[in-house]
Design an enzyme around this catalytic site. Sequence first.
Site, PDB file in Angstrom:
ATOM      1  CG  HIS A 236      37.353   7.462  38.744  1.00 36.14           C
ATOM      2  ND1 HIS A 236      37.907   6.694  39.757  1.00 36.14           N
ATOM      3  CD2 HIS A 236      37.914   8.707  38.870  1.00 36.14           C
ATOM      4  CE1 HIS A 236      38.731   7.432  40.471  1.00 36.14           C
ATOM      5  NE2 HIS A 236      38.765   8.650  39.952  1.00 36.14           N
ATOM      6  CB  SER A 360      33.489 -14.069  15.009  1.00 35.99           C
ATOM      7  OG  SER A 360      32.436 -14.878  15.507  1.00 35.99           O
TER       8      SER A 360
END
Length: 533
Positions: A236, A360
């Site tokens: 979770h 990038s």
Amino acid sequence: MEATTFGSVRGGYVHRFSRRLRPSITSYSFSRRRQCGAVLNSTSTVPAKGLTFNCRSQMEPVNGDLESFSLMMLSPLDGRYQPKVKELQPFFSEYGLIFHRVLVEVKWLLKLSEIPEVKEVPTFSQETRAFLENIIQEFSLCDAREVKEIEKVTNHDVKAVEYFLKQKCKSHPEISKVLEFFHFACTSEDINNLAYGLMLKDAMNTVMFPFMADLCKAFCALAKDNAHVSMLSRTHGQSASPTTLGKEMAIFAYRLGYRAQRTSEVRIFGKFAGAVGNYNAHKIAYPEIDWPRIAREFVTSLGLQFNPYVTQIEPHDYMAELFDNITMFNNVLADFDDDVWNYISLGYFKQLTKEGEIGSSTMPHKVNPIDFENSRGNLYMANQNLSGLSMKLPISRMQRDLVDSTLLRNVGVGLAHSLLAYKNALQGIKKLQVNELRLTEDLEKNWEVLAEAIQTVMRRYAVPEPYEKLKELTRGRAVNKENISSFIQNLDLPEEPKSNLLNLTPHLYIGEAENLARSIDEVLGPLSGLKIN
């Protein structure tokens, strides 16, 4: 002259995808004038409602430069990604479909010559059989182009193959006498369903399964190499009982291996029962022949399973099963892509850099997980295609509708996107470098994960309210080695289990994870022989 040999062995010959052909499917180009014409000679205007291009590209394939030609492709599979999926071209291109249709038509004429009751087609001489087999073995792009030229007149692709073969054989002394037995008693789908079955079987065995096996092997290697590397679990999204990096990789290896094995167990079916599956034409021409037996012999001689109950089409149930299995394999890989993306984000993995490669365009420090992102995107495209085919192909109105005809031409699309995803994932795995320092750092910050261990030992020795006491100690509070040790010291436990708990660290609390990772090869078994029989 050079010929590329693919591993597709069928009926005693190897399907050779020849480069002797002009123009080759692997060597397109433009003249310099035309190559530049698409850009330099383009004119554009900007009318009131937007931008319009008037492009005089006049493309045509000649010798040499595939890259230039690919710039104008609509599908990235034939353009940008062509070098990475070219292994599938001999199977799922228009050439591949025509070739397999030719194969089925020729093999059917050969089969007719072996049936004693069909006296009109006498047993062929060895020379004639060799001549017919040679049509298959030497089938070229030039031959495929000839079929397409015939199709412009017939407006029927399968009939064009029949006419091509008649033209090819009209001067042969034996075959010229039996030309009308090409396509004898066949509906187009008798030819098509066998062609697609052979295309799928050969593509899976020679291209897809080897890469599926390579992925499983890559995960097995990750599992064994990192079997001992402790890692914080995150259930979770929250810190949870530790595992090892190797054991988490072993999970993916096992899941992928199991699904690959199930995929290899799919049986590819074929039909050869005429217009509506009843051998109507066969029976009226030769009522004394056991045509279902002949059809079974013919289909199985091609290496396919025989389907005895059909309409005009083979119902494609096996395709749905095959595509569903590949989709499930892809889903497992997508699960890995997502997990490894998160592990890279957490710093658990570093990525080896390549000289000159840009991460990038504006942030020089970045090394993006592009291989796994590309894999994930292509798995999405693959599963959209394969799931759609799986849902629609088994459904055909009455004895036949034409919906499947256009759908079947796309069976290579989902496999090509899958192949591209597999290659991207394999490339990404090679760049991964485990950051053990970051893994250890995360474990040291999360001593509360030992709460499970402590309360379980407390249960064994009947210490009251073990869960509640650990909940009070750990939930919503900062937990470290010191307050965990203090809590253990105050427990009413025998000396040995208390000592074991005091010596326990998050790094050591991994249960059988290391052993599970190391035994993955033994549990999974060999995968090198994946094959649809």
